[in-house]
Design a protein around this motif. Structure first.
Motif, PDB file in Angstrom:
ATOM      1  N   LEU A  20     -16.944  22.893 -27.261  1.00  0.00           N
ATOM      2  CA  LEU A  20     -17.933  23.603 -28.072  1.00  0.00           C
ATOM      3  C   LEU A  20     -18.545  22.665 -29.100  1.00  0.00           C
ATOM      4  N   GLY A  21     -17.739  21.847 -29.733  1.00  0.00           N
ATOM      5  CA  GLY A  21     -18.259  20.885 -30.692  1.00  0.00           C
ATOM      6  C   GLY A  21     -19.253  19.925 -30.057  1.00  0.00           C
ATOM      7  N   LYS A  22     -18.934  19.439 -28.865  1.00  0.00           N
ATOM      8  CA  LYS A  22     -19.843  18.530 -28.162  1.00  0.00           C
ATOM      9  C   LYS A  22     -21.137  19.237 -27.768  1.00  0.00           C
ATOM     10  N   MET A  23     -21.021  20.502 -27.362  1.00  0.00           N
ATOM     11  CA  MET A  23     -22.208  21.267 -26.999  1.00  0.00           C
ATOM     12  C   MET A  23     -23.107  21.493 -28.217  1.00  0.00           C
ATOM     13  N   ILE A  24     -22.497  21.722 -29.373  1.00  0.00           N
ATOM     14  CA  ILE A  24     -23.271  21.898 -30.600  1.00  0.00           C
ATOM     15  C   ILE A  24     -23.987  20.597 -30.943  1.00  0.00           C
ATOM     16  N   ARG A  46     -22.552  18.171 -44.910  1.00  0.00           N
ATOM     17  CA  ARG A  46     -22.650  17.336 -43.700  1.00  0.00           C
ATOM     18  C   ARG A  46     -21.266  17.064 -43.141  1.00  0.00           C
ATOM     19  N   SER A  47     -20.271  16.874 -44.009  1.00  0.00           N
ATOM     20  CA  SER A  47     -18.909  16.605 -43.523  1.00  0.00           C
ATOM     21  C   SER A  47     -18.329  17.812 -42.789  1.00  0.00           C
ATOM     22  N   THR A  48     -18.687  19.024 -43.218  1.00  0.00           N
ATOM     23  CA  THR A  48     -18.230  20.220 -42.492  1.00  0.00           C
ATOM     24  C   THR A  48     -18.884  20.277 -41.120  1.00  0.00           C
ATOM     25  N   LEU A  49     -20.162  19.946 -41.046  1.00  0.00           N
ATOM     26  CA  LEU A  49     -20.828  19.914 -39.742  1.00  0.00           C
ATOM     27  C   LEU A  49     -20.168  18.874 -38.839  1.00  0.00           C
ATOM     28  N   GLN A  50     -19.782  17.749 -39.390  1.00  0.00           N
ATOM     29  CA  GLN A  50     -19.097  16.732 -38.585  1.00  0.00           C
ATOM     30  C   GLN A  50     -17.800  17.290 -38.019  1.00  0.00           C
ATOM     31  N   ARG A  51     -17.074  18.071 -38.814  1.00  0.00           N
ATOM     32  CA  ARG A  51     -15.843  18.699 -38.323  1.00  0.00           C
ATOM     33  C   ARG A  51     -16.152  19.722 -37.228  1.00  0.00           C
ATOM     34  N   VAL A  52     -17.255  20.454 -37.371  1.00  0.00           N
ATOM     35  CA  VAL A  52     -17.685  21.403 -36.335  1.00  0.00           C
ATOM     36  C   VAL A  52     -17.943  20.650 -35.034  1.00  0.00           C
ATOM     37  N   GLU A  53     -18.690  19.558 -35.120  1.00  0.00           N
ATOM     38  CA  GLU A  53     -19.054  18.804 -33.924  1.00  0.00           C
ATOM     39  C   GLU A  53     -17.860  18.086 -33.291  1.00  0.00           C
ATOM     40  N   LYS A  54     -16.794  17.897 -34.042  1.00  0.00           N
ATOM     41  CA  LYS A  54     -15.574  17.310 -33.490  1.00  0.00           C
ATOM     42  C   LYS A  54     -14.643  18.378 -32.914  1.00  0.00           C
ATOM     43  N   GLY A  55     -14.984  19.651 -33.131  1.00  0.00           N
ATOM     44  CA  GLY A  55     -14.158  20.737 -32.611  1.00  0.00           C
ATOM     45  C   GLY A  55     -12.890  20.943 -33.412  1.00  0.00           C
ATOM     46  N   ASP A  56     -12.955  20.715 -34.713  1.00  0.00           N
ATOM     47  CA  ASP A  56     -11.802  20.879 -35.598  1.00  0.00           C
ATOM     48  C   ASP A  56     -11.388  22.349 -35.630  1.00  0.00           C
ATOM     49  N   ALA A  57     -10.138  22.618 -35.277  1.00  0.00           N
ATOM     50  CA  ALA A  57      -9.632  23.991 -35.213  1.00  0.00           C
ATOM     51  C   ALA A  57      -9.533  24.647 -36.581  1.00  0.00           C
ATOM     52  N   GLU A  66     -22.126  30.138 -35.808  1.00  0.00           N
ATOM     53  CA  GLU A  66     -23.437  29.988 -36.444  1.00  0.00           C
ATOM     54  C   GLU A  66     -24.108  28.695 -35.988  1.00  0.00           C
ATOM     55  N   ALA A  67     -23.340  27.613 -35.938  1.00  0.00           N
ATOM     56  CA  ALA A  67     -23.901  26.341 -35.474  1.00  0.00           C
ATOM     57  C   ALA A  67     -24.387  26.476 -34.037  1.00  0.00           C
ATOM     58  N   ALA A  68     -23.586  27.121 -33.201  1.00  0.00           N
ATOM     59  CA  ALA A  68     -23.976  27.307 -31.801  1.00  0.00           C
ATOM     60  C   ALA A  68     -25.258  28.130 -31.701  1.00  0.00           C
ATOM     61  N   ALA A  69     -25.355  29.193 -32.485  1.00  0.00           N
ATOM     62  CA  ALA A  69     -26.544  30.044 -32.451  1.00  0.00           C
ATOM     63  C   ALA A  69     -27.779  29.278 -32.917  1.00  0.00           C
ATOM     64  N   LEU A  70     -27.628  28.464 -33.947  1.00  0.00           N
ATOM     65  CA  LEU A  70     -28.774  27.731 -34.489  1.00  0.00           C
ATOM     66  C   LEU A  70     -29.328  26.691 -33.520  1.00  0.00           C
ATOM     67  N   VAL A  71     -28.484  26.164 -32.647  1.00  0.00           N
ATOM     68  CA  VAL A  71     -28.972  25.165 -31.688  1.00  0.00           C
ATOM     69  C   VAL A  71     -29.175  25.766 -30.295  1.00  0.00           C
ATOM     70  N   GLY A  72     -29.078  27.097 -30.190  1.00  0.00           N
ATOM     71  CA  GLY A  72     -29.428  27.776 -28.945  1.00  0.00           C
ATOM     72  C   GLY A  72     -28.337  27.856 -27.897  1.00  0.00           C
ATOM     73  N   ILE A  73     -27.085  27.735 -28.299  1.00  0.00           N
ATOM     74  CA  ILE A  73     -25.983  27.847 -27.334  1.00  0.00           C
ATOM     75  C   ILE A  73     -25.571  29.309 -27.226  1.00  0.00           C
ATOM     76  N   LYS A  74     -25.622  29.857 -26.023  1.00  0.00           N
ATOM     77  CA  LYS A  74     -25.185  31.232 -25.797  1.00  0.00           C
ATOM     78  C   LYS A  74     -23.681  31.217 -25.542  1.00  0.00           C
ATOM     79  N   LEU A  75     -22.929  31.893 -26.391  1.00  0.00           N
ATOM     80  CA  LEU A  75     -21.485  31.935 -26.244  1.00  0.00           C
ATOM     81  C   LEU A  75     -21.046  33.027 -25.276  1.00  0.00           C
ATOM     82  N   PHE A  76     -21.881  34.029 -25.108  1.00  0.00           N
ATOM     83  CA  PHE A  76     -21.607  35.108 -24.178  1.00  0.00           C
ATOM     84  C   PHE A  76     -22.807  35.216 -23.260  1.00  0.00           C
ATOM     85  N   ASP A  77     -22.586  35.714 -22.078  1.00  0.00           N
ATOM     86  CA  ASP A  77     -23.640  35.756 -21.071  1.00  0.00           C
ATOM     87  C   ASP A  77     -24.539  36.977 -21.268  1.00  0.00           C
TER      88      ASP A  77
END
Length: 112
Positions: A20-24, A46-57, A66-77
């Motif tokens: 998910l982090g890589k997809m974001i 910015r450091s929190t976003l970096q943790r998001v993009e690394k997939g920090d649990a 929210e990050a996924a929604a902002l960049v257009g990633i659909k989490l559900f079909d």
């Protein structure tokens, strides 16, 4: 000195968060957003976003979504309307189940 216990997650969870982090990150780059621009839109550093993009649990699940929604990633079909409908149907299914789950008192002997 007390021992600090670290929360461990299953391999599946770790791999899913990393994906998910890589997809974001990919979505951010495809939308030509800088890390600071996306962080600003999310209302985080910015450091929190970096943790998001690394997939920090340890990052809040809401921030990941929210990050996924902002960049257009659909989490559900489904779209937003379909998501609400699915949530309603799930509520209906939950209502059919018992409110509480109790441990069984019988010991099952499964030695054959």
């Amino acid at each position: 000195m007390p021992t600090i216990r670290r929360r461990t997650y299953s391999r599946y969870t770790d791999d899913s968060l990393a994906l998910l982090g890589k997809m974001i990150r990919l979505g951010r780059l495809q939308h030509r957003l800088t890390g600071q621009e996306l962080a600003d839109r999310m209302g985080v550093s910015r450091s929190t976003l970096q943790r998001v993009e690394k997939g920090d649990a340890k990052v809040e699940v809401g921030l990941m979504f929210e990050a996924a929604a902002l960049v257009g990633i659909k989490l559900f079909d489904t779209d937003e309307k379909g998501l609400r409908a699915l949530a309603g149907r799930t509520d209906d299914r939950i209502a059919l189940l018992p409110r509480h789950v109790y441990k069984g008192r019988k010991l099952v002997n499964d030695d054959f």
